[in-house]
Design an enzyme around this catalytic site. Structure first.
Site, short mmCIF file in Angstrom:
data_model
loop_
_atom_site.label_atom_id
_atom_site.label_comp_id
_atom_site.label_asym_id
_atom_site.label_seq_id
_atom_site.Cartn_x
_atom_site.Cartn_y
_atom_site.Cartn_z
N ASP A 118 0.57 -0.84 -0.09
CA ASP A 118 -0.02 0.37 0.04
C ASP A 118 0.78 1.52 -0.20
O ASP A 118 1.85 0.91 0.54
CB ASP A 118 -0.72 0.50 1.44
CG ASP A 118 -2.17 -0.60 1.18
OD1 ASP A 118 -2.14 -1.39 0.08
OD2 ASP A 118 -3.16 -0.69 2.38
N TYR A 154 5.67 -8.40 8.88
CA TYR A 154 5.42 -6.55 8.72
C TYR A 154 5.72 -6.04 10.40
O TYR A 154 5.59 -7.49 11.08
CB TYR A 154 3.69 -5.83 8.44
CG TYR A 154 3.23 -7.04 6.77
CD1 TYR A 154 3.48 -6.18 5.53
CD2 TYR A 154 3.14 -8.28 6.70
CE1 TYR A 154 3.18 -5.95 4.33
CE2 TYR A 154 2.81 -8.58 5.43
CZ TYR A 154 2.79 -7.55 4.17
OH TYR A 154 2.77 -8.06 2.77
N ASP A 197 -7.13 2.23 7.69
CA ASP A 197 -5.75 3.11 7.91
C ASP A 197 -6.19 4.34 7.51
O ASP A 197 -7.36 5.20 7.23
CB ASP A 197 -5.20 2.30 6.52
CG ASP A 197 -5.35 3.27 5.40
OD1 ASP A 197 -5.64 3.54 5.07
OD2 ASP A 197 -4.27 2.15 4.47
N ARG A 230 -4.35 -4.39 7.16
CA ARG A 230 -5.71 -3.12 7.67
C ARG A 230 -6.86 -4.11 7.76
O ARG A 230 -7.36 -3.59 8.83
CB ARG A 230 -5.60 -2.67 6.43
CG ARG A 230 -4.87 -1.57 6.02
CD ARG A 230 -5.30 -0.72 4.85
NE ARG A 230 -5.08 -1.45 2.95
CZ ARG A 230 -6.02 -1.10 2.55
NH1 ARG A 230 -7.48 -0.60 2.02
NH2 ARG A 230 -5.81 -2.57 1.57
#
Length: 236
Positions: A48, A76, A90, A184
């Site tokens: 993203d 992540y 987000d 997300r």
């Protein structure tokens, strides 16, 4: 480097760039340097715009490796803001609702987080590249249309709490997961499991397969590499 025969580049994607921006810039720099008009360049998994970190870019004949790389486990570091939600899960969109957080403690978090390890059915975000009747879901969502997406089965190999700031109600996690996982959406689901809301306020991809941030170069470093490469000689 032989970009036509193929190279695999590990890039630390800058904030606000799309993965396609990285691919386009790499292609443009290479084509200008070696004097060609077209070159196959692709990436091994979308990251993203509001995330940073590892994006693997393949050029030339090495683009055949993309599918294999896409299947690799990704890791992540995610920072969640508890107590509030956004439509995109987000910071792309504004907060649309707030929730009580007084009940959220370190103990509750340590009880809830392990539930997300293993196989999970996850509904992708409406603000995602998933196609709905041939159209990208995020395009429909940005035009105010209701988007209903089907849950997908994925695997979260590892998930652990790195830090919980009770004053800011921010939770930092390390997540290692299969392809197709939306961090997300994971933030959304964790917020619900905590009987509150949550959205993602920071995301950094630290690993794709065996490639880590330590193996990556920045876009500035790649530009420098291209500048310092000798200009190819042509036969006249």
């Amino acid at each position: 480097m032989d970009f036509i025969e193929g190279e695999i580049l590990a890039i630390d994607k800058p904030l606000t760039w799309t993965s396609f921006d990285v691919v386009a810039k790499v292609r443009r720099l290479i084509c200008k340097k070696i004097g060609i008009k077209k070159l196959k360049v692709g990436h091994s998994g979308t990251l993203d715009p509001l995330a940073t970190g590892v994006v693997i870019v393949c050029t030339g004949k090495k683009t055949k490796c993309i599918n294999e790389l896409f299947n690799h486990t990704k890791e992540y570091i995610a920072t969640l803001q508890l107590g509030a939600t956004t439509p995109s899960f987000d910071l792309e969109t504004e907060i649309d609702a707030t929730y009580p957080t007084a009940h959220i403690t370190s103990q509750l978090i340590e009880e809830v987080i392990p539930r997300f390890k293993g196989e999970q059915w996850q509904v992708p975000p409406a603000y995602s590249a998933v196609k709905v009747d041939g159209e990208r879901a995020y395009k429909l969502a940005r035009h105010g249309e209701q988007v209903e997406l089907k849950p997908k089965l994925l695997v979260i190999d590892e998930i652990e709490t790195l830090q919980f700031d009770a004053a800011k109600m921010q939770l930092q996690l390390r997540v290692a997961c299969s392809k197709g996982t939306y961090i997300r959406a994971l933030a959304r689901d964790i917020g619900e499991a905590l009987h509150s809301g949550a959205h993602l306020v920071g995301l950094r991809r630290t690993r794709v397969g065996e490639v880590t941030l330590a193996d990556c170069i920045t876009m500035e470093q790649f530009e420098a590499i291209i500048r310092e490469m000798p200009v190819p000689q042509t036969n006249e």
